[in-house]
Design a protein around this motif. Structure first.
Motif, PDB file in Angstrom:
ATOM      1  N   VAL A  75      -3.537  -5.910  -6.895  1.00 15.99           N
ATOM      2  CA  VAL A  75      -3.447  -4.741  -7.776  1.00 15.99           C
ATOM      3  C   VAL A  75      -2.005  -4.233  -7.795  1.00 15.99           C
ATOM      4  O   VAL A  75      -1.446  -3.920  -8.862  1.00 15.99           O
ATOM      5  CB  VAL A  75      -4.405  -3.617  -7.304  1.00 15.99           C
ATOM      6  N   CYS A  76      -1.375  -4.201  -6.616  1.00 11.19           N
ATOM      7  CA  CYS A  76       0.006  -3.706  -6.535  1.00 11.19           C
ATOM      8  C   CYS A  76       0.951  -4.571  -7.365  1.00 11.19           C
ATOM      9  O   CYS A  76       1.755  -4.052  -8.147  1.00 11.19           O
ATOM     10  CB  CYS A  76       0.482  -3.700  -5.080  1.00 11.19           C
ATOM     11  N   GLU A 107      -9.303   1.656  -5.642  1.00 12.70           N
ATOM     12  CA  GLU A 107      -7.901   2.035  -5.463  1.00 12.70           C
ATOM     13  C   GLU A 107      -7.229   2.420  -6.757  1.00 12.70           C
ATOM     14  O   GLU A 107      -7.759   2.203  -7.853  1.00 12.70           O
ATOM     15  CB  GLU A 107      -7.119   0.933  -4.753  1.00 12.70           C
ATOM     16  N   ASP A 125      -5.851   3.783  -1.471  1.00 13.02           N
ATOM     17  CA  ASP A 125      -7.122   3.067  -1.329  1.00 13.02           C
ATOM     18  C   ASP A 125      -8.202   4.012  -0.828  1.00 13.02           C
ATOM     19  O   ASP A 125      -7.909   5.045  -0.229  1.00 13.02           O
ATOM     20  CB  ASP A 125      -6.976   1.929  -0.319  1.00 13.02           C
TER      21      ASP A 125
HETATM   22  N1  SME Z   1      -4.911  -3.486  -2.291  1.00  9.97           N
HETATM   23  C1  SME Z   1      -3.626  -3.989  -2.546  1.00  9.97           C
HETATM   24  C2  SME Z   1      -2.989  -4.549  -1.321  1.00  9.97           C
HETATM   25  C3  SME Z   1      -2.342  -3.526  -0.477  1.00  9.97           C
HETATM   26  S1  SME Z   1      -3.401  -2.824   0.610  1.00  9.97           S
HETATM   27  O1  SME Z   1      -4.533  -2.273  -0.059  1.00  9.97           O
HETATM   28  C4  SME Z   1      -2.643  -1.661   1.525  1.00  9.97           C
HETATM   29  C5  SME Z   1      -3.581  -4.972  -3.670  1.00  9.97           C
HETATM   30  O2  SME Z   1      -4.511  -5.727  -3.963  1.00  9.97           O
HETATM   31  O3  SME Z   1      -2.544  -4.985  -4.288  1.00  9.97           O
END
Ligand code: SME
Length: 159
Positions: A75-76, A107, A125
Motif C-alpha cells: 500500500v505504501c 490502513e 494501520d
Molecule cells: N502495510 C504496509 C507495510 C508497512 S507496515 O504496515 C508498517 C504496506 O503494505 O505498504
C-alpha cells in the motif's frame, strides 16, 4: 469522542507541537506519538521516507516493521508511486499488501510531496477492519501539509 472530535481537539496541538526550531526527527517522532496516543484504533503509525527510489522506515509508533519498501509495492509503495492517498478497508484484499504485523486489517497511506518529489508517506494501520475513511484523509492530509510547510523535510537524511 468521534474521530472528527478527536481530530479537532488535536489540530491546535499539531500546530503548536510542530516547531521548525526542533529537528525534523524530533518533530516527526512527536507527531506519530500524538496520533498514536489519541486514537485507540491505531495499531501502527509512522513514516516511510524515500531514499534511492525505495521507502525506508522512519519515525514510528508500534511494533517492529519492515525496513524497506519498493515503490509500487504494497500500500505504501503504491501510494508513493501514484502520489495519492489510499484507504484500504481490508488489507487482505489488497494485492501485494505487505504484512509487517499479521494482526493488521485496515490502513490509510498518504503521500508527502516536497518540491514535486515524493518525500515519503505517512502510514496508519489498524487491527479493526474499515478503520479509516474520508474524515481521516481530510485531517491527515491537512496535518501532512502542515509538516511539509513548517519543516525542511528534505534536510532529513535516511542513512
Ligand atoms: N502495510 C504496509 C507495510 C508497512 S507496515 O504496515 C508498517 C504496506 O503494505 O505498504
Amino acid at each position: 469522542m468521534t474521530d472528527v472530535e478527536i481530530y479537532k481537539s488535536i489540530e491546535p496541538q499539531v500546530e503548536s507541537l510542530i516547531d521548525s526550531n526542533d529537528s525534523v526527527l524530533t518533530n516527526l517522532s512527536n507527531f506519530t506519538a500524538l496520533l498514536n496516543q489519541n486514537f485507540e484504533k491505531i495499531s501502527w503509525v509512522g513514516f516511510y521516507i524515500t531514499k534511492n527510489d525505495k521507502l525506508v522506515l522512519g519515525p514510528f509508533q508500534g511494533k517492529v516493521a519492515c525496513t524497506k519498501i519498493e515503490f509500487g509495492k504494497g500500500v505504501c509503495g503504491t501510494s508513493a508511486e501514484n502520489r495519492e492517498t489510499i484507504i484500504v478497508e481490508d488489507v487482505h484484499k489488497f494485492p501485494g499488501h505487505i504484512a509487517c504485523d499479521a494482526g493488521s486489517n485496515s490502513e490509510i497511506v498518504l503521500p508527502i510531496v516536497v518540491d514535486d518529489k515524493v518525500w515519503g508517506v505517512l502510514d496508519l494501520d489498524s487491527y479493526e477492519f474499515s478503520s479509516f475513511n474520508e474524515t481521516d484523509k481530510i485531517y491527515l492530509e491537512k496535518f501532512c501539509e502542515t509538516l511539509a510547510n513548517k519543516l525542511n523535510l528534505s534536510e532529513f537524511k535516511v542513512i
